[in-house]
Motif scaffolding. Structure first.
Motif, PDB file in Angstrom:
ATOM      1  N   LEU A   1       0.190  -8.559  79.554  1.00 11.79           N
ATOM      2  CA  LEU A   1      -0.363  -9.433  78.536  1.00 11.79           C
ATOM      3  C   LEU A   1       0.388  -9.143  77.247  1.00 11.79           C
ATOM      4  O   LEU A   1       0.521  -7.994  76.848  1.00 11.79           O
ATOM      5  CB  LEU A   1      -1.863  -9.142  78.362  1.00 11.79           C
ATOM      6  N   ILE A   2       0.904 -10.216  76.622  1.00 10.05           N
ATOM      7  CA  ILE A   2       1.719 -10.001  75.432  1.00 10.05           C
ATOM      8  C   ILE A   2       1.164 -10.792  74.250  1.00 10.05           C
ATOM      9  O   ILE A   2       0.866 -11.977  74.372  1.00 10.05           O
ATOM     10  CB  ILE A   2       3.180 -10.435  75.686  1.00 10.05           C
ATOM     11  N   PHE A   3       1.012 -10.113  73.133  1.00 11.62           N
ATOM     12  CA  PHE A   3       0.689 -10.767  71.868  1.00 11.62           C
ATOM     13  C   PHE A   3       1.902 -10.622  70.962  1.00 11.62           C
ATOM     14  O   PHE A   3       2.337  -9.508  70.696  1.00 11.62           O
ATOM     15  CB  PHE A   3      -0.510 -10.094  71.202  1.00 11.62           C
ATOM     16  N   GLN A   4       2.423 -11.747  70.505  1.00  9.36           N
ATOM     17  CA  GLN A   4       3.578 -11.681  69.608  1.00  9.36           C
ATOM     18  C   GLN A   4       3.247 -12.417  68.327  1.00  9.36           C
ATOM     19  O   GLN A   4       2.760 -13.544  68.365  1.00  9.36           O
ATOM     20  CB  GLN A   4       4.789 -12.348  70.253  1.00  9.36           C
TER      21      GLN A   4
ATOM     22  N   THR B   1       4.535 -13.209  64.054  1.00 11.04           N
ATOM     23  CA  THR B   1       5.466 -13.021  62.955  1.00 11.04           C
ATOM     24  C   THR B   1       4.763 -12.166  61.919  1.00 11.04           C
ATOM     25  O   THR B   1       3.542 -12.022  61.949  1.00 11.04           O
ATOM     26  CB  THR B   1       5.858 -14.377  62.341  1.00 11.04           C
ATOM     27  N   GLY B   2       5.536 -11.634  60.993  1.00  9.93           N
ATOM     28  CA  GLY B   2       4.923 -10.774  59.987  1.00  9.93           C
ATOM     29  C   GLY B   2       6.006 -10.107  59.177  1.00  9.93           C
ATOM     30  O   GLY B   2       7.063 -10.699  58.947  1.00  9.93           O
ATOM     31  N   ASP B   3       5.734  -8.879  58.791  1.00 13.10           N
ATOM     32  CA  ASP B   3       6.736  -8.093  58.066  1.00 13.10           C
ATOM     33  C   ASP B   3       8.061  -8.121  58.808  1.00 13.10           C
ATOM     34  O   ASP B   3       8.086  -8.135  60.035  1.00 13.10           O
ATOM     35  CB  ASP B   3       6.268  -6.630  57.987  1.00 13.10           C
ATOM     36  N   LEU B   4       9.151  -8.092  58.040  1.00 12.18           N
ATOM     37  CA  LEU B   4      10.451  -8.162  58.697  1.00 12.18           C
ATOM     38  C   LEU B   4      10.900  -6.806  59.234  1.00 12.18           C
ATOM     39  O   LEU B   4      11.854  -6.712  59.992  1.00 12.18           O
ATOM     40  CB  LEU B   4      11.497  -8.730  57.740  1.00 12.18           C
ATOM     41  N   ASP B   5      10.198  -5.767  58.808  1.00 13.74           N
ATOM     42  CA  ASP B   5      10.572  -4.445  59.320  1.00 13.74           C
ATOM     43  C   ASP B   5       9.691  -4.080  60.498  1.00 13.74           C
ATOM     44  O   ASP B   5       8.492  -4.368  60.488  1.00 13.74           O
ATOM     45  CB  ASP B   5      10.393  -3.388  58.224  1.00 13.74           C
ATOM     46  N   PRO B   6      10.273  -3.446  61.503  1.00  9.76           N
ATOM     47  CA  PRO B   6       9.433  -2.995  62.617  1.00  9.76           C
ATOM     48  C   PRO B   6       8.461  -1.917  62.158  1.00  9.76           C
ATOM     49  O   PRO B   6       8.740  -1.187  61.200  1.00  9.76           O
ATOM     50  CB  PRO B   6      10.434  -2.437  63.622  1.00  9.76           C
ATOM     51  N   LEU B   7       7.340  -1.825  62.830  1.00  6.14           N
ATOM     52  CA  LEU B   7       6.369  -0.777  62.519  1.00  6.14           C
ATOM     53  C   LEU B   7       6.728   0.471  63.299  1.00  6.14           C
ATOM     54  O   LEU B   7       7.491   0.415  64.256  1.00  6.14           O
ATOM     55  CB  LEU B   7       4.963  -1.229  62.906  1.00  6.14           C
TER      56      LEU B   7
ATOM     57  N   THR C   1      13.177  -9.620  68.297  1.00  5.97           N
ATOM     58  CA  THR C   1      13.678 -10.812  67.578  1.00  5.97           C
ATOM     59  C   THR C   1      12.694 -11.265  66.506  1.00  5.97           C
ATOM     60  O   THR C   1      12.184 -12.382  66.533  1.00  5.97           O
ATOM     61  CB  THR C   1      13.961 -11.976  68.553  1.00  5.97           C
ATOM     62  N   SER C   2      12.424 -10.354  65.584  1.00  5.68           N
ATOM     63  CA  SER C   2      11.556 -10.543  64.414  1.00  5.68           C
ATOM     64  C   SER C   2      10.103 -10.872  64.777  1.00  5.68           C
ATOM     65  O   SER C   2       9.348 -11.373  63.962  1.00  5.68           O
ATOM     66  CB  SER C   2      12.132 -11.572  63.441  1.00  5.68           C
ATOM     67  N   PHE C   3       9.719 -10.582  66.020  1.00  6.83           N
ATOM     68  CA  PHE C   3       8.311 -10.719  66.408  1.00  6.83           C
ATOM     69  C   PHE C   3       7.707  -9.339  66.669  1.00  6.83           C
ATOM     70  O   PHE C   3       8.281  -8.528  67.385  1.00  6.83           O
ATOM     71  CB  PHE C   3       8.182 -11.545  67.696  1.00  6.83           C
ATOM     72  N   HIS C   4       6.563  -9.088  66.058  1.00  4.73           N
ATOM     73  CA  HIS C   4       5.837  -7.860  66.375  1.00  4.73           C
ATOM     74  C   HIS C   4       5.158  -8.088  67.719  1.00  4.73           C
ATOM     75  O   HIS C   4       4.377  -9.018  67.863  1.00  4.73           O
ATOM     76  CB  HIS C   4       4.798  -7.559  65.306  1.00  4.73           C
TER      77      HIS C   4
END
Lengths: 223, 418
Positions: free
Chosen positions: B356-359, B361-367, B409-412
């Motif tokens: 199960l994947i939740f993707q 957009t958000g901050d441009l930096d990875p957490l 690819t810029s998706f958390h």
């Protein structure tokens, strides 16, 4: 309606008593299990508000006592323990609803009203307030004789308001009523505003009267 | 390196060294004895030669192939000495001489007035054979000993260490939250019995400490709920007062918010304790897709409000778990993806039979994928409790799912692998 409040925490008991008395409910209260058993043996109540954790025993004892004596008061359990087992046990012993601390007084009032309606108005499904008439079974609302269409949330909100008529209801209480504690309150305040705007508009169109009054950003009052 | 291998290595090296030294000692000793014997023989022969000279007053006849030589010398005094020297063996046929190791005696003999150095050489071939045999036996012994040692180590040693490996295995499987206790076999080796006792005592103590801590957390959280209920009810009563001014309502609002947060924190802590204690066991089999759709229905207002584009791709997936916990899991992941999404952001949900994947957009930096699941780790702008993802993680581990974070690819991306 005659209500018995069984709660050992004085501050909470007084607040509940005051809120319900002001809403026109006849209240009596006690702070322990022994008092509760003697009161319920002597008098007849419409509803009982029962805290599970009492200094001299668990509230379940009272439920057993009521059951053994063939009493059928509506009982709402309030408990600090969000335990599924406790909830099931309470409901099995004849309680009608289960509310977890902390709760808003408005929520408590709405729940007690619902129990009261279910217990004593089996024959009629209509809830009337001024020009507003709610068909509780068909989920239909008639205002001034005109049928108005409300969304599920708007309908819930209207019932909530009617149960707490004349009282200021905080936005927090409304948000928790509509969404539970699953979303952040701050996010939900915008929706409350939107929903209220819609209800107001729909009722105004039919009744030409504004029932909902905003109170200084803290909440709303249904008059 | 394994204990047995280490031990094997040590014993093999030591055995090898000891046997090597023993070999050297043998060799030297045998050599010494052989030389002694040869010297004795040579001395005997010298005696015979001297006797002959005394008797006949002339040198003995020299015959071909004789290894006795007389060299005339002017030295009047010469100390008898023994030396190692090559021995030229005459094989009697045309094949010539063969050189073998030999032992020689050199001594002075007098014939009339002349002095001669008498040299007698004898072959050491026979003794050389003896030495070789000794070395051969030593090597053979070494090999046999090493082989036996290796076998012994392998079978006896591993049997001996069995209790140890059992303890090790139990320790590896040890889980604080688990209710099962460490189960140790009795052994008749004192050290292991001691180790068993120590491990049992330690694990029991650790477990009881952990249990106490959890009970404390649970009780503390419960005890706090009643005072919070009092605050809430007092606030609800307070706002009925018509004499209050706007300024005061503002403060009341803040108190409401703080009380609400306190209550949510408490509920979250209690939930964590319950998950850890495995107290929620209303296990049922249901379709995860339905839960997601239901939650999506509940929360779509939130998404719409932020103009979030929500796309889902859901396959049917039956799971067996507590529906209550799974709802919380989905709720937390959903809320997280909406809360940290910017206005007009994107949210993709994908459910397959494997994951199960939740993707979002958000901050441009990875957490930081390590930290985000820790308790009370929050994003910069988050006003949540900081427990949402911890709860999600704990629910997943309860059912042996893997919850991981990645930045793709810029998706958390939060991924639950079943």
């Amino acid at each position: 309606m005659k209500l018995l409040i069984i709660e050992d925490e004085q501050g909470l008991r007084e607040s509940i008593e005051k809120y319900f008395t002001e809403a026109g409910v006849l209240c009596e209260s006690c702070s322990n299990l022994a008092g509760a058993i003697s009161k319920t043996s002597m008098y007849q109540y419409d509803c009982i508000l029962l805290d599970i954790g009492l200094p001299d025993g668990e509230g379940f004892t009272l439920l057993e006592h009521l059951k053994a004596n063939g009493k059928n008061e509506g009982v709402l359990i309030i408990s600090a323990r969000n335990s599924l087992d406790n909830k099931i046990k309470g409901l099995n012993l004849g309680a009608d609803d289960y509310l977890i601390k902390p709760f808003h007084l408005a929520e408590l009032k709405a729940r007690i009203d619902a129990i009261y309606r279910r217990k004593y108005f089996n024959t009629t499904n209509l809830l009337n307030y001024d020009l507003i008439s709610v068909d509780l079974l068909g989920h239909e609302v008639t205002v001034n004789g005109i049928n108005i269409l409300l969304t599920r949330k708007e309908y819930d909100m209207l019932l909530y308001f009617i149960a707490n008529k004349g009282k200021v209801i905080s936005k927090n209480a409304i948000a928790e009523h509509l969404w539970g504690d699953e979303i952040d309150l701050v996010d939900s305040f915008d929706f409350i505003y939107t929903h209220i705007k819609n209800i107001r508009k729909k009722i105004m169109e039919a009744a030409h009267k504004d029932y909902i009054k905003a109170v200084y950003g803290v909440g709303y009052k249904f008059l | 390196m394994k204990l047995a291998a280490q031990y094997n290595k040590a014993t093999l090296i030591i055995t090898f060294i000891v046997l090597f030294i023993a070999g050297c000692v043998y060799y030297t000793a045998i050599n010494y004895i052989v030389n002694k014997q040869l010297d004795h023989d040579l001395l005997g022969e010298t005696g015979e030669v001297k006797e002959y000279i005394n008797l006949h007053r002339q040198l003995p006849n020299q015959y071909e192939g004789d290894q006795t030589t007389f060299i005339k010398t002017n030295i009047a005094a010469f100390k008898t000495l023994f030396v190692d020297t090559p021995y030229h063996k005459n094989r009697g046929n045309k094949r010539g001489n063969k050189i073998e190791p030999g032992r020689a005696i050199k001594t002075l003999v007098d014939v009339k007035e002349d002095h001669y150095i008498l040299t007698i050489v004898e072959s050491k071939e026979a003794s050389e054979h003896l030495t070789q045999l000794t070395i051969g036996i030593t090597i053979l012994l070494t090999v046999i000993l090493l082989f036996i040692l290796a076998l012994t180590n392998r079978y006896i040693l591993s049997g001996l260490w069995k209790p140890f490996y059992h303890i090790l295995q139990q320790l590896k499987a040890f889980n604080l939250a688990d209710s099962s206790i460490i189960n140790l076999n009795t052994t008749n080796i004192d050290e292991f019995t001691e180790l068993n006792d120590a491990v049992t005592v330690m694990s029991t103590r650790v477990k009881s400490d952990y249990q106490n801590l959890k009970t404390f957390t649970e009780n503390a959280s419960h005890e706090m709920l009643t005072p919070i209920a009092v605050i809430t009810s007092k606030l609800d009563t307070l706002i009925q007062d018509e004499k209050l001014k706007a300024k005061q309502f503002e403060q009341i609002n803040d108190i409401y918010a703080a009380t609400n947060k306190l209550s949510r924190l408490n509920q979250s802590l209690l939930l964590l304790v319950k998950i850890d204690n495995d107290l929620i066991q209303d296990t049922a089999t249901f379709n995860l897709k339905d839960v997601i759709l239901e939650k999506e229905h509940q929360l779509q207002e939130l998404a719409q409000n932020k103009g979030i584009e929500l796309i889902h791709l859901l396959e049917d997936k039956e799971i067996t778990a507590s529906k209550y916990l799974i709802e919380i899991l989905i709720n937390n992941l959903f809320n997280n993806a909406i809360k940290h999404n910017p206005i007009n952001g994107k949210l993709y949900i994908k459910l397959t039979s494997k994951e199960l994947i939740f993707q979002n957009t958000g901050d441009l930096d990875p957490l930081n994928s390590e930290e985000i699941f820790e308790r009370f780790k929050k994003g910069k702008n988050s006003d949540g409790t900081g427990l949402g993802l911890t709860i999600a993680k704990n629910i997943c581990s309860q059912y042996h799912y893997r919850l991981s974070y990645s930045f793709e690819t810029s998706f958390h991306t939060f991924r639950v692998t079943f």
